[in-house]
Design an enzyme around this catalytic site. Structure first.
Site, PDB file in Angstrom:
ATOM      1  N   ARG A 158       0.029   3.702  -3.151  1.00  0.00           N
ATOM      2  CA  ARG A 158      -0.346   4.641  -2.768  1.00  0.00           C
ATOM      3  C   ARG A 158       0.405   6.001  -3.798  1.00  0.00           C
ATOM      4  NH1 ARG A 158      -0.021   4.677   1.898  1.00  0.00           N
ATOM      5  NH2 ARG A 158      -2.064   3.797   2.234  1.00  0.00           N
ATOM      6  N   SER A 177       0.674  -1.174   0.044  1.00  0.00           N
ATOM      7  CA  SER A 177       0.067  -0.118  -0.016  1.00  0.00           C
ATOM      8  C   SER A 177       0.921   1.262   0.107  1.00  0.00           C
ATOM      9  CB  SER A 177      -0.959   0.019   1.235  1.00  0.00           C
ATOM     10  OG  SER A 177      -0.133  -0.047   2.430  1.00  0.00           O
ATOM     11  N   ASN A 232      -1.225   7.884  -7.144  1.00  0.00           N
ATOM     12  CA  ASN A 232      -1.444   9.074  -7.139  1.00  0.00           C
ATOM     13  C   ASN A 232      -0.548   9.830  -8.279  1.00  0.00           C
ATOM     14  OD1 ASN A 232      -3.110  10.576  -5.179  1.00  0.00           O
ATOM     15  ND2 ASN A 232      -2.327   8.631  -3.969  1.00  0.00           N
TER      16      ASN A 232
END
Lengths: 315, 156
Positions: free
Chosen positions: A246, A242, A250
Site C-alpha cells: 500500500r 498489503s 501510493n
C-alpha cells in the site's frame, strides 16, 4: 531534465533506478549489460552497478545505497530532534519545538490507546517511529524530482569522474519496495513473536486452523482444518504484504506522476508553465497522501499488534 | 526494483530506530505530558478552592458590614439622645442660674433702697433738727423739744 540527450523513456528509467552496490557474479563478467556504449562488466565481486540491468545481475547480494542512506539519514534526523526535545522536556510551559513534538506524541498515544488493548510499552514508541519516519521518508517526494538526483550526478561526475547519466539516486525510500517490505517484515516478525508469546503454540495454531469453518462433528472438523489453514495462512501473509505494498504503491505512483510532470518542462514555455501549475497542485494534494500513508501504516501496525494480543477468538 | 539485501538492512534499521525511540525518546516525553496533566488538574482544583474561599469571604464581609451599620445607627441614636439630654440640662441650669441672679439682684436692690432710706432718714432728722434748732433758737429751748422731735423722726 537532467540531460538533454536523454529520451523521455531514459529519463523516467533513470529516475526509477536505485544506486546499487553489490556482489557481481562471475557469469556477468565481460557482458555489456548496460548497452553497447557502456564498458562491459570488468570484474566480479563487490562494486557499484552502472544501471538497472547490472543491479539485477547482482541479485539478492546487493544493497540500494540511496534507499539506505536516506532512510537512515531521516530516521536519525527524527530521533535526533525528538531526543533533543525529550532531554529538555519540561512539564511547564512548552516551547515551540516541544509543543510540536508533544502534539505528535499525544496524537500517536491516543491512536494507540484507542486501538491497542494489550499491555505492551513497546507499541506506542514503535507507532511513533513508524509515523514520523514514514512521514519524513514520504516527504522527500515533495522535493522537485530533479534537484537531489542532479546534485548527486554533479557530485559523482566532479569528484568520482562518473558519467552523470549513470549516477542513480532515488530520493524517496518508500518508492523502493525493499524499504517498505523491510519495515512490514519487522512488524510481521513482531506480531508473530507476540502471537506466540500471548497465545502459545497451540493457541496460535488453533487460530490458524479452527477458523472460519468449525463443526461439532470430529470428522467434519478434520476436513475443515486444512481449508481453514489455507485461508488463514493467506490472510496472515496478506497483512505484511498489503501493509508494504500500500505504501509502496501510493508513493511510487505519486513519484511517477511527479516525473511525468517534470517531463513537461522540456515541452516549451506553454507546456512548461502548465507543468509547473500541475506540479504545484499535485504537490499540495500529495501532502495529504504522504501524511495519510504514514498514518495508515502506523494504524495498521497497531491493529496487527492488537490482533496478536487478542486471545479470545471473537473475529 | 529488485528485492535485495536492502530489505534486511531496512528491517534492522527499523528495529534499531524503534528501540532507540522506546528507550530514549518516548518515556521522557510521555512523563512530561503526564506531569503537566497532573499540574493542570491541581491548578484547576486550586482555582476552584480559591473561588469558593472568595465567595465565603464576600459573605463574611457583607455580614460584618451589616453588623457595623447596625452598631453605627445605635451609636448615633444614643448620641442624639445624649445631646438632647445635655441641651435640656443646660436649659435647666440656665433657668435656675437666671433665677438665682434675679433673686440676688432683687436682694441687693432692696438692700440699697433700705440703705438709701436709712441715709435719707438720718439726713432728714439732721435737717429737721437743724431746721427746728434754728426755729427754736429763736423761740424755744432746743433741749425742751428734743424728745418730741426725735419721736417725729422715728415715724419717718
Amino acid at each position: 531534465m537532467s540531460g538533454e540527450s536523454q529520451t523521455a523513456g531514459q529519463y523516467i528509467q533513470h529516475h526509477l533506478t536505485n544506486m546499487t552496490y553489490g556482489n557481481m557474479p562471475e557469469s556477468a563478467v565481460g557482458k555489456h549489460l548496460c548497452g553497447e556504449e557502456v564498458p562491459a562488466v570488468a570484474h566480479a565481486g563487490w562494486q557499484m552497478a552502472h544501471c538497472g540491468a547490472e543491479a539485477k545481475a547482482m541479485g539478492f547480494m546487493s544493497i540500494n545505497v540511496d534507499t539506505m542512506f536516506w532512510s537512515i539519514f531521516l530516521g536519525i534526523l527524527f530521533l535526533f530532534l525528538f531526543n533533543k526535545v525529550a532531554k529538555t522536556a519540561t512539564s511547564g510551559v512548552p516551547g515551540g519545538m516541544q509543543n510540536f513534538v508533544e502534539m505528535v506524541v499525544e496524537f500517536v498515544d491516543s491512536s494507540v490507546k484507542g486501538t491497542f488493548n494489550g499491555r505492551n510499552p513497546f507499541v506506542a514508541p514503535m507507532a511513533l517511529t513508524i509515523f514520523v519516519w514514514v512521514f519524513l521518508i514520504n516527504f522527500m517526494d515533495l522535493f522537485p524530482v530533479d534537484w537531489i538526483p542532479a546534485a548527486a550526478g554533479w557530485i559523482g561526475h566532479t569528484f568520482f569522474g562518473m558519467d552523470p547519466h549513470h549516477v542513480y539516486f532515488k530520493v524517496v525510500p518508500s518508492t523502493d519496495p525493499n524499504a517498505t517490505f523491510g519495515m512490514a517484515l519487522a512488524v510481521f516478525m513482531l506480531t508473530l513473536y507476540y502471537s506466540f508469546k500471548q497465545k502459545g503454540l497451540i493457541g496460535f495454531a488453533g487460530e490458524l486452523t479452527l477458523h472460519p469453518f468449525s463443526s461439532k462433528n470430529k470428522v467434519m472438523q478434520l476436513v475443515f482444518i486444512p481449508i481453514n489453514f489455507v485461508l488463514e495462512f493467506v490472510a496472515l501473509l496478506a497483512k505484511p504484504l498489503s501493509l508494504s505494498l500500500r505504501l509502496y504503491g501510493n508513493m511510487f505512483a505519486g513519484e511517477m506522476i511527479f516525473i511525468l510532470i517534470a517531463l513537461m518542462y522540456g515541452g516549451g514555455w506553454v507546456v512548461g508553465a502548465f507543468g509547473g501549475f500541475l506540479q504545484l497542485g499535485w504537490a499540495i494534494f500529495h501532502i495529504l497522501i504522504i501524511t495519510l500513508q504514514a498514518y495508515i501504516f502506523m494504524t495498521l501496525t497497531i491493529v496487527y499488534m492488537d490482533l496478536a494480543y487478542q486471545t479470545s477468538e471473537d473475529h | 526494483m529488485n528485492i535485495n539485501l536492502t530489505l534486511i538492512g531496512q528491517s534492522i534499521t527499523f528495529a534499531v530506530f524503534v528501540w532507540f525511540c522506546y528507550a530514549y525518546v518516548w518515556p521522557p516525553l510521555v512523563n512530561a505530558l503526564a506531569e503537566r496533566k497532573k499540574q493542570i488538574s491541581e491548578g484547576l482544583a486550586a482555582a476552584e478552592r480559591g473561588q469558593h474561599e472568595q465567595e465565603l469571604a464576600e459573605k463574611r464581609a457583607a455580614e460584618h458590614l451589616k453588623e457595623a451599620k447596625g452598631q453605627a445607627s445605635e451609636i448615633i441614636a444614643q448620641a442624639q439622645k445624649r445631646a438632647s439630654e445635655i441641651v435640656d440640662e443646660a436649659k435647666e441650669d440656665a433657668r435656675s442660674e437666671a433665677e438665682r441672679i434675679k433673686v440676688g439682684a432683687n436682694a441687693e436692690i432692696e438692700q440699697e433702697i433700705n440703705r438709701a432710706r436709712e441715709h435719707l432718714r438720718q439726713q432728714v432728722a439732721v435737717l429737721a433738727v437743724a431746721g427746728a434748732e434754728k426755729i427754736l433758737r429763736k423761740e424755744v429751748n432746743a433741749e425742751a423739744h428734743a424728745s418730741a422731735l426725735s419721736a417725729l423722726a422715728e415715724q419717718l
